[in-house]
Design a protein around this motif. Sequence first.
Motif: not given
Length: 250
Positions: A197-217
Amino acid sequence: MIDLITAGLDWPVVVALLLTSCAASFITAAFGIGGGGVMLAVLASLLPPLAIIPVHGVVQLGSNAGRSVLFLRYMRWELFWPFAIGSVIGVAVGGMTVVQLDPGWLQIAVGAFILWTVFGKTPGIFKRSGPVAGAFSSFLTMFIGGTGPFVAAYVKAQDLERHSHVATQAVLMTLQHGLKSLMFGFLGFAFSEWAGFIAALIVAGFVGTWLGKHMLARINEKRFKLALNAILTVLSLRLIWSGVRLVFGI
């Protein structure tokens, strides 16, 4: 296999938490702070009480580690080692503390301090003293979980460029959540039951981080700092209100 991912939770709960993990990581990557508080609030309403802080710690460890990788070239390493020394001390003392401190007063104190750093003049010792910030925030995280705003206030005091702010915040929080997770494992929390369950949440979080990085730019420095101050204010007021409710039984 399915049971390994759900950890015995209903699928609607699992899906809601996966979406929350993605959204929370997006918020933190784009604005520097806020996602951890969102994740903690949702976990607190859907998980068994004893699992909330340990599971949140490992999920945030994975989320911040992913963000650290994506932003690593912006990291200000001179801020790491003083904070790390304090963090080891803070987690050790927190883990060995037998008397349960009143979480209500802790939340009120932390919330009030964060408001001070946003609207007042940041204390010089807070800006200079990584060991103090590391020790105090790491001690608190063993009891109230969501101390990201406190660490963000310390990083904000360094007046960094927005990419360096996100990178430094991510690396410091990776360290802190890593130490906390090790301590909870030492204290006997059964992480293996929640691993999938934790691993699935971390993968979902990484997707959000990747999207957020592009927003930050796409955000300029002024808007980033305005958004950061606004989020810190909301989170600090939430901490204070939660503390007041605990202390006075509202």
